[in-house]
Design a protein around this motif. Sequence first.
Motif, short mmCIF file in Angstrom:
data_model
loop_
_atom_site.label_atom_id
_atom_site.label_comp_id
_atom_site.label_asym_id
_atom_site.label_seq_id
_atom_site.Cartn_x
_atom_site.Cartn_y
_atom_site.Cartn_z
N VAL A 157 7.46 14.89 7.92
CA VAL A 157 7.74 13.78 8.83
C VAL A 157 9.00 13.09 8.33
O VAL A 157 9.06 12.65 7.18
N ASP A 158 10.00 13.01 9.17
CA ASP A 158 11.28 12.36 8.84
C ASP A 158 11.42 11.08 9.64
O ASP A 158 11.06 11.02 10.84
N GLN A 159 11.97 10.05 8.99
CA GLN A 159 12.20 8.77 9.64
C GLN A 159 13.69 8.54 9.85
O GLN A 159 14.49 8.79 8.95
N GLN A 160 14.04 8.02 11.02
CA GLN A 160 15.42 7.67 11.32
C GLN A 160 15.45 6.28 11.93
O GLN A 160 14.68 5.98 12.84
N ILE A 161 16.36 5.43 11.44
CA ILE A 161 16.51 4.06 11.93
C ILE A 161 17.88 3.93 12.58
O ILE A 161 18.90 4.20 11.94
N ILE A 242 3.92 3.79 6.75
CA ILE A 242 3.01 4.68 7.48
C ILE A 242 2.55 5.77 6.51
O ILE A 242 3.37 6.34 5.76
N SER A 243 1.26 6.03 6.52
CA SER A 243 0.68 7.08 5.67
C SER A 243 -0.05 8.09 6.56
O SER A 243 -0.88 7.71 7.39
N ILE A 244 0.26 9.37 6.40
CA ILE A 244 -0.32 10.44 7.21
C ILE A 244 -0.98 11.44 6.28
O ILE A 244 -0.33 12.01 5.39
N ARG A 245 -2.30 11.66 6.44
CA ARG A 245 -3.04 12.63 5.64
C ARG A 245 -3.30 13.87 6.48
O ARG A 245 -3.66 13.77 7.65
N TRP A 246 -3.14 15.06 5.85
CA TRP A 246 -3.36 16.30 6.58
C TRP A 246 -3.91 17.36 5.63
O TRP A 246 -3.78 17.25 4.41
N TYR A 247 -4.51 18.40 6.21
CA TYR A 247 -5.14 19.45 5.42
C TYR A 247 -4.23 20.68 5.42
O TYR A 247 -3.87 21.21 6.48
N ILE A 257 1.54 12.17 3.38
CA ILE A 257 2.96 11.90 3.61
C ILE A 257 3.11 10.40 3.79
O ILE A 257 2.44 9.79 4.63
N ASP A 258 3.97 9.78 2.98
CA ASP A 258 4.20 8.34 3.04
C ASP A 258 5.59 8.06 3.62
O ASP A 258 6.59 8.60 3.15
N ILE A 259 5.60 7.20 4.63
CA ILE A 259 6.84 6.77 5.26
C ILE A 259 7.14 5.35 4.80
O ILE A 259 6.29 4.45 4.91
N ALA A 260 8.33 5.14 4.25
CA ALA A 260 8.69 3.83 3.68
C ALA A 260 8.83 2.78 4.77
O ALA A 260 9.23 3.08 5.91
N PRO A 261 8.52 1.52 4.44
CA PRO A 261 8.73 0.43 5.40
C PRO A 261 10.22 0.13 5.55
O PRO A 261 11.06 0.59 4.75
N VAL A 262 10.54 -0.65 6.57
CA VAL A 262 11.93 -1.05 6.83
C VAL A 262 11.96 -2.58 6.89
O VAL A 262 11.35 -3.18 7.76
N ASP A 263 12.63 -3.19 5.90
CA ASP A 263 12.73 -4.66 5.86
C ASP A 263 13.79 -5.13 6.85
O ASP A 263 14.89 -4.56 6.93
#
Length: 407
Positions: A157-161, A242-247, A257-263
């Motif tokens: 999972v990739d994050q883009q701002i 955001i935290s996403i758990r998968w098998y 998978i942990d997605i960092a917050p955005v201040d």
Amino acid sequence: MRYLALLMLLIPTELFAQTGVQPQVTAETPTEPVIVGQPAIVRIKVLVPTFMPSPPVLPSLEQENLLVRLPERASGPVSETVEGETWSGVQRSYRLYPLSAGEIAFGAQDVVVTFADPETNAPVQVSVPLPDLTLNAVVPEGARDLDPLIIATGLTVDQQIDGDPNMENGGLITRRLTAKISGTTPFLVPELIPGNPDPLLRAYPKEPRFTENEDRGVLSGQRVDEVVYLAQDGGQTQLPPISIRWYNLDSNQVETIDIAPVDLTLARPQWQPPDTEIILRFAVWLAAFALFLWLTIRFLRPRVDRLRQLRRDAFLASPDFALGELKNSLQDHDIAAAYTALEMWKSRSGMASQTTSLDQHLAQIGAARYSAHPDTKTEDWAAALSALASLKQSAQSPANPLPPLNP
């Protein structure tokens, strides 16, 4: 994966009597449970003793919580020996991907088969029931606590701002998460960006975008979630982590998978609400104005209405009103109303001696209308209106005009 050949079903007795032979329809399904999101191969085979002039009509097998895919070259010719004779036919393979755990039953379905009669070679069409098909979809023991359930061989999972975290009031910033999954369909990936109850931001989520690929029965693809945030007020806030758990099917382990917050820093709006003293003064002024308006309506309006009524009564009793009524009656060719209005004007104006010309014209009109031989063509209403105009001019002229300054 092992498969079990199901029993061949017969067509109805009357069809058997007609053709002497019957098509054979068999199906193969997995004998072992299928993991949610993974493919299960189902094969349906149709055989006839001669040939089929047209392909059989096979079921789609589609239903809720099940993806059905036909692999490349899903249908192909087959032949087998049946009681010492070679029969030919068609076999179709399906890849079925269960999307939830539990037993999947397909219910009663028919296969429509058209084949050549062995004796006459004439085409014969029959409807053959499909054997009962059942799949058992399961979740690996290590993944049973996952909610939502994601089972795959790979997930990123990739994050883009898009936008400046230092936002002006009314400014926009976009958060976009792209999940790439392998080993299953991307439709099993849940919503990636949760709702945001922060009053400093207003969220505008877009519809998720899916892309699915298939390579030799292995599904993969991606899901893209995007939310646009509008700054509502000033202050410090953040787009939450955001935290996403998968098998992971390769490691048989649950991964996270942990997605960092955005201040975010939001500037306050340039306009500031007035202080309490200003609001109080405005409330007092508004109350005073409302009181003044009520008093005006309560006490002044009846007097205004009375004055208007007196002015109306005075006009109705004036010579000008009588003169207007006289003009209307002449224009309407109403001789009775004309006489009534003329007498009204005489009594109010004191100028009865100046109506001789108008009296004569009205008398002529009356004679033409009420004689033994009425002739409306001789009624000269235009002459009466002309006499009225002269009378009106006389009434508006001063009674005692001043002598000229230089006689």
